[in-house]
Design a protein around this motif. Structure first.
Motif, short mmCIF file in Angstrom:
data_model
loop_
_atom_site.label_atom_id
_atom_site.label_comp_id
_atom_site.label_asym_id
_atom_site.label_seq_id
_atom_site.Cartn_x
_atom_site.Cartn_y
_atom_site.Cartn_z
N GLY A 131 0.81 -1.21 0.00
CA GLY A 131 0.00 0.00 0.00
C GLY A 131 0.85 1.26 0.00
O GLY A 131 2.07 1.20 -0.01
N LYS A 132 0.16 2.38 0.06
CA LYS A 132 0.81 3.69 -0.02
C LYS A 132 0.43 4.56 1.17
O LYS A 132 -0.71 4.55 1.62
N GLY A 133 1.41 5.31 1.66
CA GLY A 133 1.15 6.30 2.69
C GLY A 133 1.47 7.68 2.15
O GLY A 133 1.77 7.85 0.96
N ALA A 134 1.43 8.65 3.03
CA ALA A 134 1.71 10.02 2.60
C ALA A 134 3.14 10.21 2.14
O ALA A 134 3.43 11.07 1.31
N TRP A 135 4.05 9.35 2.66
CA TRP A 135 5.48 9.57 2.40
C TRP A 135 6.15 8.47 1.59
O TRP A 135 7.31 8.62 1.20
N GLY A 136 5.44 7.36 1.34
CA GLY A 136 6.09 6.31 0.57
C GLY A 136 5.19 5.14 0.23
O GLY A 136 4.07 5.01 0.74
N ASN A 137 5.67 4.29 -0.67
CA ASN A 137 5.02 3.04 -1.02
C ASN A 137 5.67 1.90 -0.25
O ASN A 137 6.89 1.90 -0.03
N VAL A 138 4.87 0.91 0.14
CA VAL A 138 5.37 -0.22 0.92
C VAL A 138 5.14 -1.53 0.16
O VAL A 138 4.05 -1.76 -0.38
N PHE A 139 6.18 -2.37 0.13
CA PHE A 139 6.12 -3.67 -0.51
C PHE A 139 6.53 -4.74 0.49
O PHE A 139 7.38 -4.50 1.35
N SER A 140 5.92 -5.91 0.37
CA SER A 140 6.42 -7.04 1.13
C SER A 140 7.60 -7.63 0.36
O SER A 140 7.55 -7.74 -0.88
N PHE A 141 8.65 -7.99 1.09
CA PHE A 141 9.86 -8.53 0.49
C PHE A 141 10.11 -9.90 1.07
O PHE A 141 10.34 -10.04 2.27
N SER A 142 10.02 -10.93 0.24
CA SER A 142 10.24 -12.29 0.74
C SER A 142 11.33 -12.98 -0.08
O SER A 142 11.64 -12.57 -1.20
N LEU A 143 11.90 -14.02 0.50
CA LEU A 143 12.89 -14.84 -0.18
C LEU A 143 12.41 -16.28 -0.20
O LEU A 143 11.91 -16.80 0.81
N ARG A 144 12.55 -16.93 -1.35
CA ARG A 144 12.15 -18.33 -1.50
C ARG A 144 13.32 -19.15 -2.02
O ARG A 144 14.16 -18.64 -2.76
N ASN A 145 13.36 -20.41 -1.63
CA ASN A 145 14.40 -21.30 -2.12
C ASN A 145 13.96 -21.98 -3.42
O ASN A 145 12.90 -21.66 -3.97
N ALA A 146 14.78 -22.91 -3.89
CA ALA A 146 14.50 -23.57 -5.16
C ALA A 146 13.21 -24.39 -5.12
O ALA A 146 12.59 -24.63 -6.17
N GLU A 147 12.78 -24.78 -3.92
CA GLU A 147 11.52 -25.53 -3.77
C GLU A 147 10.33 -24.61 -3.57
O GLU A 147 9.24 -25.05 -3.21
N ASN A 148 10.54 -23.31 -3.75
CA ASN A 148 9.50 -22.29 -3.61
C ASN A 148 9.01 -22.14 -2.18
O ASN A 148 7.88 -21.69 -1.93
N GLU A 149 9.86 -22.47 -1.22
CA GLU A 149 9.52 -22.32 0.20
C GLU A 149 10.11 -21.02 0.73
O GLU A 149 11.25 -20.67 0.41
N LYS A 150 9.35 -20.31 1.55
CA LYS A 150 9.86 -19.08 2.15
C LYS A 150 10.96 -19.42 3.15
O LYS A 150 10.80 -20.35 3.96
#
Length: 321
Positions: A131-150
């Motif tokens: 989402g967006k606030g008055a001062w910036g946009n926010v993103f979720s940042f995740s990492l997954r392995n080769a098996e698509n697991e977080k």
């Protein structure tokens, strides 16, 4: 006879690191005068789960990962401005509607291209728009392995609309510089991890690139069981009515203003913390007696600082909630 000063050869000195400066005070009105001129304007570090992925050359890979995050941040900010200018969005990236997943995939691809050779083979990043606030946009940042697991709890990547505050009168309490200052001060003042407090965990802020990374607030984040009394301990007041908690957690470091009784002196603050963070009345009484004995001795170093800290602590109950 005194010679004339050659102003063209004069070089102004700027802080080499922000950590010490940001730990000592809040709400500077001079951020714009020194931060843009600093060689390194980063506070904190990338999450430890990412650092653990680096088996060799950790120092080099941490710097490379930070540089890749910086590039990603600039890309996001540039696209946001372009999308606004071209009327692709009106308020936030959610205006893309059905095209939002394509945008998120393009960001993930861009990120992984720049993380190549830094992250282990098979590990990839995934970005989702929050989402967006008055001062910036926010993103979720995740990492997954080769098996698509977080392989780590998701982080929140906040990309500020502007690196420097576009509103001068709010620059001391809002946006990139002021929020990094608050997070750094808060962690130092608390003296312990923030997991059980009403604040999410802050990892890193890059003040030149204009991003901050914190723990993403979801249902699995640790519950708030130890509230930090900002008014009495840190002696700041909250002025931002838009920063409403998520799952009882505050995620925004903007809008905090020093109260009149804010402790400016670092030594007084150090002794004040020794009084405040006691686990029992017995421990507190012991510290108070030790302080009173030091105050009674005229040869005690920083005697006036100890006396002031004790005075402030004893009047803490008089500070309005």
């Amino acid at each position: 006879m005194l010679g004339n000063v050659n102003l063209t050869q004069y070089e102004r000195c700027y802080p080499s690191r922000l950590k010490k400066l940001f730990r000592s005070n809040l709400n500077y009105r001079t951020y714009d005068e020194f931060i843009p001129h600093m060689k390194n304007a980063v506070v904190g570090n990338i999450p430890p789960e990412i650092i653990k992925l680096f088996q060799t050359n950790k120092g080099e890979k941490i710097k490379a990962f930070q540089a890749a995050l910086s590039t990603l941040t600039k890309y996001i900010r540039g696209f946001y401005r372009y999308a606004k200018k071209q009327n692709l969005i009106y308020y936030s990236f959610k205006d893309l509607r059905g095209k939002l997943p394509i945008f998120e995939q393009s960001l993930s691809d861009f990120a992984n291209k720049h993380f190549e050779g830094i992250l282990p083979q098979g590990v990839r990043a995934e970005l989702k728009y929050v989402g967006k606030g008055a001062w910036g946009n926010v993103f979720s940042f995740s990492l997954r392995n080769a098996e698509n697991e977080k392989i780590m709890h998701d982080k929140a990547l906040k990309v500020y609309h502007n690196v420097k505050s576009p509103i001068e009168r709010l620059s001391s309490i809002q946006n990139n510089y002021a929020e990094a200052n608050f997070w750094t001060y808060l962690k130092f003042m608390a003296g312990h991890k923030l997991d059980k407090t009403q604040f999410t965990k802050h990892y890193i802020s890059d003040l030149k690139s204009g991003y901050a990374m914190t723990e993403l607030i979801d249902d699995t984040i640790p519950e708030t069981t130890a509230q930090l009394n900002l008014r009495k301990i840190i002696r700041v007041k909250y002025s931002d009515f838009m920063n409403t908690p998520i799952n009882k957690k505050l995620y925004d470091g903007g809008g905090f203003i020093k109260r009149l009784e804010f402790i400016e002196d670092r030594l007084v603050l150090r002794y004040f913390k020794q009084l405040w963070f006691r686990n029992s009345k017995k421990e507190l009484d012991k510290v108070i007696k030790a302080f009173e004995a030091k105050i009674a001795n005229p040869k005690t170093p920083h005697r006036d600082k100890i006396q002031e800290a004790l005075r402030l602590f004893k009047q803490k109950q008089d500070i309005n909630e």
